[in-house]
Design a protein around this motif. Structure first.
Motif, short mmCIF file in Angstrom:
data_model
loop_
_atom_site.label_atom_id
_atom_site.label_comp_id
_atom_site.label_asym_id
_atom_site.label_seq_id
_atom_site.Cartn_x
_atom_site.Cartn_y
_atom_site.Cartn_z
N GLY A 74 0.80 -1.21 0.00
CA GLY A 74 0.00 0.00 0.00
C GLY A 74 0.84 1.26 0.00
O GLY A 74 2.05 1.22 0.23
N GLY A 75 0.20 2.37 -0.25
CA GLY A 75 0.86 3.67 -0.23
C GLY A 75 0.62 4.31 1.11
O GLY A 75 1.31 4.05 2.09
N ILE A 76 -0.43 5.12 1.19
CA ILE A 76 -0.77 5.80 2.44
C ILE A 76 -1.15 4.78 3.52
O ILE A 76 -0.99 5.03 4.71
CB ILE A 76 -1.89 6.83 2.21
N ALA A 77 -1.62 3.61 3.09
CA ALA A 77 -2.02 2.57 4.04
C ALA A 77 -0.85 2.09 4.90
O ALA A 77 -1.06 1.54 5.98
CB ALA A 77 -2.64 1.39 3.31
N ARG A 78 0.36 2.31 4.45
CA ARG A 78 1.53 1.91 5.25
C ARG A 78 1.61 2.69 6.56
O ARG A 78 2.27 2.27 7.48
CB ARG A 78 2.81 2.11 4.45
N PRO A 81 -2.28 2.14 11.55
CA PRO A 81 -1.80 1.28 12.64
C PRO A 81 -1.78 -0.21 12.27
O PRO A 81 -0.88 -0.93 12.68
CB PRO A 81 -2.80 1.54 13.76
N LYS A 82 -2.77 -0.66 11.52
CA LYS A 82 -2.83 -2.07 11.11
C LYS A 82 -2.32 -2.13 9.67
O LYS A 82 -2.95 -1.60 8.76
CB LYS A 82 -4.26 -2.60 11.21
N LYS A 83 -1.18 -2.76 9.47
CA LYS A 83 -0.51 -2.78 8.17
C LYS A 83 -1.05 -3.88 7.26
O LYS A 83 -1.58 -4.89 7.72
CB LYS A 83 1.00 -3.02 8.34
N SER A 84 -0.90 -3.66 5.95
CA SER A 84 -1.21 -4.68 4.94
C SER A 84 0.11 -5.23 4.41
O SER A 84 1.14 -4.55 4.46
CB SER A 84 -2.01 -4.06 3.79
N TRP A 116 -8.49 -1.87 7.30
CA TRP A 116 -8.51 -0.74 8.23
C TRP A 116 -9.66 0.22 7.91
O TRP A 116 -10.32 0.74 8.80
CB TRP A 116 -7.18 -0.01 8.17
N ILE A 117 -9.94 0.44 6.63
CA ILE A 117 -11.01 1.35 6.23
C ILE A 117 -12.37 0.67 6.34
O ILE A 117 -13.34 1.25 6.81
CB ILE A 117 -10.78 1.85 4.78
N ASP A 118 -12.46 -0.58 5.87
CA ASP A 118 -13.73 -1.32 5.86
C ASP A 118 -13.68 -2.40 6.92
O ASP A 118 -13.41 -3.56 6.64
CB ASP A 118 -13.97 -1.93 4.47
#
Length: 170
Positions: A74-78, A81-84, A116-118
């Motif tokens: 991910g980009g901003i998802a990095r 708090p909960k990483k992909s 994290w979002i859904d």
């Protein structure tokens, strides 16, 4: 959906007929375990914005695969708090998994998306299914418990990578 247990035959080599063993049904939630070096796992998270791959053994529903690599996804998802994570299994021709519930197939790459979002784990899965059912291109998805070094990190979405094998299947 109702799931019926499989019946597997075994032979105890005593010359008698094979014994029947009931294999419990696998539920819709997969179990994925990452066996990684503690220092490497920490390094991955200390430098989360960098393209760092770390060595791992990956176990999917009890089947262990050596020689895999894991990196942050991910980009901003990095920054969440909960990483992909992106998982790449060793390029072995005999690595066949049923990650998405539609039969064994050769698997090499998949994403473990944090959700994290859904947090319902439904919106994206349903949107992708509707797109596929309507004749569109969309990756398959499933849900898994993610365990790292024996610690449960939580529920994750397994997402099919859109890569050459995906395009070939389409």
């Amino acid at each position: 959906p109702e799931v019926t247990p499989e019946v597997a035959e075994t032979n105890d080599d005593d010359g008698d007929a094979p014994d029947e063993v009931v294999v419990p049904p696998r539920g819709p939630i997969r179990k994925i375990e990452l066996d990684v070096d503690a220092g490497e796992w920490e390094r991955l998270h200390d430098h989360i914005g960098e393209p760092i791959e770390i060595a791992a053994a990956v176990t999917v529903d009890g089947e262990r695969f050596e020689g895999a690599v894991v990196e942050a996804h991910g980009g901003i998802a990095r920054e969440w708090p909960k990483k992909s994570y992106r998982v790449e299994l060793a390029d072995e021709p005999d690595v066949h998994l049923d990650l998405f519930g539609d039969g064994l197939e050769r698997q090499r790459r998949f994403v473990l998306k944090s959700g994290w979002i859904d947090r319902s784990f439904l919106r994206e899965v349903l949107a992708m299914k509707i797109a596929r059912d309507s004749g569109g291109f969309a990756p398959r998805m499933a849900v898994a418990e993610l365990w790292v070094r024996g610690e449960l990190l939580g529920l994750y979405q397994i997402v099919e990578r859109i890569d050459r094998p995906y395009l070939d299947r389409q």
